[in-house]
Design a protein around this motif. Structure first.
Motif, PDB file in Angstrom:
ATOM      1  N   ALA A 214       4.354  -1.236  -7.828  1.00 39.68           N
ATOM      2  CA  ALA A 214       4.582  -0.311  -6.716  1.00 39.68           C
ATOM      3  C   ALA A 214       3.560   0.812  -6.770  1.00 39.68           C
ATOM      4  N   GLU A 215       3.199   1.300  -5.602  1.00 40.74           N
ATOM      5  CA  GLU A 215       2.271   2.426  -5.522  1.00 40.74           C
ATOM      6  C   GLU A 215       2.986   3.631  -4.931  1.00 40.74           C
ATOM      7  N   VAL A 216       2.783   4.778  -5.560  1.00 38.42           N
ATOM      8  CA  VAL A 216       3.319   6.043  -5.057  1.00 38.42           C
ATOM      9  C   VAL A 216       2.133   6.914  -4.665  1.00 38.42           C
ATOM     10  N   SER A 217       2.129   7.370  -3.434  1.00 38.01           N
ATOM     11  CA  SER A 217       1.021   8.204  -2.967  1.00 38.01           C
ATOM     12  C   SER A 217       1.537   9.284  -2.035  1.00 38.01           C
ATOM     13  N   ASP A 218       0.684  10.256  -1.776  1.00 39.47           N
ATOM     14  CA  ASP A 218       0.995  11.300  -0.790  1.00 39.47           C
ATOM     15  C   ASP A 218      -0.285  11.689  -0.059  1.00 39.47           C
ATOM     16  N   GLY A 219      -1.078  10.691   0.260  1.00 40.85           N
ATOM     17  CA  GLY A 219      -2.360  10.943   0.917  1.00 40.85           C
ATOM     18  C   GLY A 219      -2.245  11.275   2.383  1.00 40.85           C
TER      19      GLY A 219
ATOM     20  N   ILE B 140       8.077   8.282  -9.003  1.00 38.59           N
ATOM     21  CA  ILE B 140       7.404   7.485 -10.035  1.00 38.59           C
ATOM     22  C   ILE B 140       8.394   7.098 -11.126  1.00 38.59           C
ATOM     23  N   ARG B 141       9.179   8.069 -11.600  1.00 40.84           N
ATOM     24  CA  ARG B 141      10.143   7.785 -12.659  1.00 40.84           C
ATOM     25  C   ARG B 141      11.165   6.742 -12.221  1.00 40.84           C
ATOM     26  N   THR B 142      11.623   6.849 -10.976  1.00 39.87           N
ATOM     27  CA  THR B 142      12.598   5.890 -10.460  1.00 39.87           C
ATOM     28  C   THR B 142      12.010   4.485 -10.402  1.00 39.87           C
ATOM     29  N   LEU B 143      10.814   4.363  -9.847  1.00 39.55           N
ATOM     30  CA  LEU B 143      10.188   3.054  -9.697  1.00 39.55           C
ATOM     31  C   LEU B 143       9.773   2.455 -11.041  1.00 39.55           C
ATOM     32  N   ALA B 144       9.380   3.313 -11.979  1.00 39.79           N
ATOM     33  CA  ALA B 144       8.897   2.827 -13.273  1.00 39.79           C
ATOM     34  C   ALA B 144       9.985   2.120 -14.082  1.00 39.79           C
ATOM     35  N   LYS B 145      11.231   2.291 -13.701  1.00 39.15           N
ATOM     36  CA  LYS B 145      12.328   1.599 -14.388  1.00 39.15           C
ATOM     37  C   LYS B 145      12.262   0.091 -14.162  1.00 39.15           C
ATOM     38  N   ASN B 146      11.702  -0.327 -13.029  1.00 36.16           N
ATOM     39  CA  ASN B 146      11.702  -1.748 -12.677  1.00 36.16           C
ATOM     40  C   ASN B 146      10.333  -2.305 -12.289  1.00 36.16           C
TER      41      ASN B 146
ATOM     42  N   LEU C 237       1.032  10.367 -14.927  1.00 37.55           N
ATOM     43  CA  LEU C 237       1.007   9.455 -16.073  1.00 37.55           C
ATOM     44  C   LEU C 237       2.210   9.711 -16.979  1.00 37.55           C
ATOM     45  N   GLU C 238       2.515  10.971 -17.191  1.00 40.32           N
ATOM     46  CA  GLU C 238       3.670  11.322 -18.018  1.00 40.32           C
ATOM     47  C   GLU C 238       4.969  10.864 -17.374  1.00 40.32           C
ATOM     48  N   ALA C 239       5.008  10.865 -16.048  1.00 41.24           N
ATOM     49  CA  ALA C 239       6.219  10.443 -15.334  1.00 41.24           C
ATOM     50  C   ALA C 239       6.438   8.936 -15.401  1.00 41.24           C
ATOM     51  N   GLY C 240       5.401   8.189 -15.801  1.00 38.98           N
ATOM     52  CA  GLY C 240       5.585   6.750 -15.963  1.00 38.98           C
ATOM     53  C   GLY C 240       4.585   5.874 -15.246  1.00 38.98           C
ATOM     54  N   ALA C 241       3.580   6.486 -14.602  1.00 34.74           N
ATOM     55  CA  ALA C 241       2.555   5.676 -13.944  1.00 34.74           C
ATOM     56  C   ALA C 241       1.744   4.920 -14.986  1.00 34.74           C
TER      57      ALA C 241
ATOM     58  N   GLY D  95       0.800  -1.220   0.000  1.00 33.73           N
ATOM     59  CA  GLY D  95       0.000   0.000   0.000  1.00 33.73           C
ATOM     60  C   GLY D  95       0.829   1.264   0.000  1.00 33.73           C
ATOM     61  N   GLY D  96       0.250   2.317  -0.571  1.00 33.21           N
ATOM     62  CA  GLY D  96       0.941   3.593  -0.638  1.00 33.21           C
ATOM     63  C   GLY D  96       1.265   4.177   0.720  1.00 33.21           C
TER      64      GLY D  96
END
Length: 263
Positions: free
Chosen positions: A109-114, A127-133, A162-166, A81-82
């Protein structure tokens, strides 16, 4: 999928099959046992795309690695969870978070800031870092009741993430379904939702819908292949019947007009 049903009933909507890009179902595992997970998969596996080990449960659940492997072997994307992501980030332990999810065998992986305040540029960097893997889901919206985010900000955050890779963005509702895209009584913020879908492609959004009424709302609004999340492990089959018009809430949604007349 229709040929796998127990009877070939006419006028059922055509559902996508895994691996799905549309009509995905994201389930929240709040700490069920390995045996419960096996039972859950035995009846629901075909209808589930993402499994979230909710909030921080993965940190304290027994046999979590075995359960992750079980889910992945069943063809699902699995992630923590985020809120747990935020718990690592707020402690300046992102590198440890990367090691943690790798050790668990996650493929998502989930990225959140709730719960924390996180600069949006920084969130997109994560997001960009995690989207690599990993397949990344990013959550937009606050978990705090009464926190109002302007529709334009929702839209900008979703598009930027979304543009960042989500892979998809998640519209926040919390497991209670009473914040974010919903009023505190659980009813939908219609204006907010309409504004969002005017700018963000519907297939790129997962709507958190823990309550049956919320699931029915989005299915009637966007059709059987709308992306829905925060579904309980016991609610997957009931949700699928909603998607197919086999439950009272959506019974007439997919029938031709002549079948909607009095008999």
């Amino acid at each position: 999928m229709a040929n796998k049903y127990n009877f070939n009933l006419s006028h059922l909507p055509e559902r996508t099959i895994r691996p799905r890009k549309n009509g995905v179902t994201m389930v929240m595992d709040k700490g069920i046992s390995l045996r419960q997970a096996e039972d859950f998969l035995s009846v629901s596996a075909d209808y589930v795309d993402f499994i979230k080990l909710g909030f921080g449960t993965s940190l304290i659940t027994k046999d979590v690695k075995k359960k992750v492997k079980l889910y992945r072997d069943a063809g699902m994307q699995v992630y923590v969870g985020g809120t747990l992501f935020e718990a690592f980030v707020v402690r300046n332990k992102f590198d440890d978070y990367l090691k943690y999810i790798a050790d668990l065998g996650m493929n998502c992986a989930e990225v959140s800031d709730g719960s924390i305040e996180l600069e949006h540029d920084k969130k997109c960097e994560y997001i960009r870092t995690l989207a690599k893997n990993y397949t990344v889901l990013s959550e937009v919206g606050s978990k705090e009741e009464g926190v109002i985010i302007h529709p334009a900000r929702w839209i900008n955050m979703m598009l930027n993430e979304l543009e960042a890779g989500a892979f998809k963005v998640i519209a926040e509702a919390r497991e209670s379904g009473t914040v974010g895209i919903y009023h505190k009584n659980g009813s939908a913020h219609n204006m907010l939702i309409n504004r969002i879908v005017n700018k963000v492609k519907i297939e790129n959004i997962i709507w958190e819908t823990p309550q049956k009424s919320q699931q029915a709302y989005f299915i009637k609004l966007f059709g059987c292949d709308v992306n829905l999340g925060n579904i309980g492990v016991d609610d997957v089959i009931p949700l699928e019947t909603l998607r197919l018009g086999l439950r009272g809430d959506t019974f007439f949604s997919f029938l031709p007009e002549e079948m909607k007349q009095p008999i």
